[in-house]
Design a protein around this motif. Structure first.
Motif, mmCIF file in Angstrom:
data_model
loop_
_atom_site.group_PDB
_atom_site.id
_atom_site.type_symbol
_atom_site.label_atom_id
_atom_site.label_comp_id
_atom_site.label_asym_id
_atom_site.label_seq_id
_atom_site.Cartn_x
_atom_site.Cartn_y
_atom_site.Cartn_z
ATOM 1 N N THR A 60 0.850 -1.186 0.000
ATOM 2 C CA THR A 60 0.000 0.000 0.000
ATOM 3 C C THR A 60 0.889 1.240 0.000
ATOM 4 O O THR A 60 2.072 1.151 0.322
ATOM 5 N N PHE A 74 0.823 3.489 2.211
ATOM 6 C CA PHE A 74 1.170 3.848 3.585
ATOM 7 C C PHE A 74 2.067 2.816 4.265
ATOM 8 O O PHE A 74 2.628 3.088 5.328
ATOM 9 N N LEU A 114 -12.097 -1.376 3.500
ATOM 10 C CA LEU A 114 -11.465 -0.372 4.358
ATOM 11 C C LEU A 114 -9.983 -0.218 4.023
ATOM 12 O O LEU A 114 -9.456 0.893 3.983
ATOM 13 N N ASP A 115 -9.300 -1.350 3.772
ATOM 14 C CA ASP A 115 -7.896 -1.293 3.359
ATOM 15 C C ASP A 115 -7.765 -0.524 2.044
ATOM 16 O O ASP A 115 -6.861 0.301 1.871
ATOM 17 N N ARG A 138 -8.342 3.262 2.547
ATOM 18 C CA ARG A 138 -7.189 3.890 3.197
ATOM 19 C C ARG A 138 -6.044 4.057 2.196
ATOM 20 O O ARG A 138 -5.377 5.096 2.163
ATOM 21 N N HIS A 190 -6.818 6.932 -0.256
ATOM 22 C CA HIS A 190 -6.677 8.253 0.361
ATOM 23 C C HIS A 190 -5.214 8.578 0.671
ATOM 24 O O HIS A 190 -4.855 9.755 0.782
ATOM 25 N N SER A 191 -4.377 7.543 0.779
ATOM 26 C CA SER A 191 -2.950 7.759 1.054
ATOM 27 C C SER A 191 -2.153 8.025 -0.218
ATOM 28 O O SER A 191 -1.050 8.575 -0.154
#
Length: 248
Positions: free
Chosen positions: A121, A123, A133-134, A137, A140-141
């Motif tokens: 990812t 992040f 949800l992963d 996130r 958005h990162s």
């Protein structure tokens, strides 16, 4: 400048799968993006590493198996089968290839104004995208509207618009083309070249065309029996051979 990017990930020492993909895409791309995990599980870590080195990718990042296989991280976090295979990989890699793998940069990496790449990812290079949800996130990162990732060995595409979050890969048809809309964000896994785990044993890859603003994901059959025979011949765990035919 418009570019056609070949996107490959999670080759995992499977030379037969990599060579098939490179043959199929010959002449259809301008630049190469590699999302990590060149080695691990498969029987040909040196040959795969050398194929990728010869390609001179325009963007290349490491995966977790590259880190462990080159000796810069411990295999203790791996399960027993993966640990056995990566220790074998470390022993088989030439000192030159081991050093080259150890020098690979960590993701994420910005490629251009449109694309960013990561192994896990944006992040955390080792985190998995397992659920919505992963994925949210990760999106958005990301620093670019299109984030390409690997690690899960599952060919999937998520999109996020002002109205909704959804799957761009709900259709099982392959090849499948995803149009990049200006206002949306995308999180796309091209699938694993050499170790698919989404129930489809065919090698996965993608091509991103910045002129047409399209991402096309592909599956291609390769000589699985030959890859299985290589694993058995090298004395690697037999389950690694069996799972290739299952795509699991």
């Amino acid at each position: 400048m418009t570019v056609r990017y070949l996107v490959i990930s999670d080759i995992h020492g499977n030379l037969e799968a990599l060579d098939t993909v490179l043959t199929v895409v010959e002449g259809r791309y301008d630049k190469v993006l590699v999302l990590g995990d060149l080695v691990g599980y498969g029987a040909d870590p040196n040959a795969v590493t050398e194929r990728i080195r010869d390609l001179k990718p325009d963007a290349l990042i490491r995966g977790n198996h590259d880190k462990v296989g080159s000796g810069i991280e411990s295999p203790e976090g791996f399960n027993a089968v993966a640990r056995s295979a990566i220790r074998w990989t470390y022993d088989r890699l030439s000192p030159e290839n081991r050093e080259w793998l150890a020098s690979l940069p960590a993701g994420p990496m910005v490629v251009d104004d449109l694309i960013e790449i990561c192994h896990g990812t944006p992040f955390d290079e080792d985190a998995y995208v397992f659920d919505d949800l992963d994925a949210l996130r990760a999106m958005h990162s990301a620093r670019r509207s299109v984030c390409l990732f690997g690690h899960t060995h599952v060919q999937v595409g998520h999109y996020l618009s002002k109205e909704q979050f959804g799957l761009a890969t709900a259709d099982d048809q392959r090849p499948l083309t995803i149009t990049i809309e200006e206002a949306n964000r995308y999180l796309i896994n091209p699938g694993s070249v050499g170790q698919p785990r989404d129930g489809d044993p065919r090698a996965g890859f993608a091509i991103v065309d910045t002129a047409t603003r399209e991402i096309t994901i592909y599956r291609v059959e390769y000589p699985i029996a030959a890859a299985q025979a290589r694993i058995v011949a090298e004395g690697l765990p037999e389950v690694l051979s069996q799972r290739l035919a299952l795509g699991r």
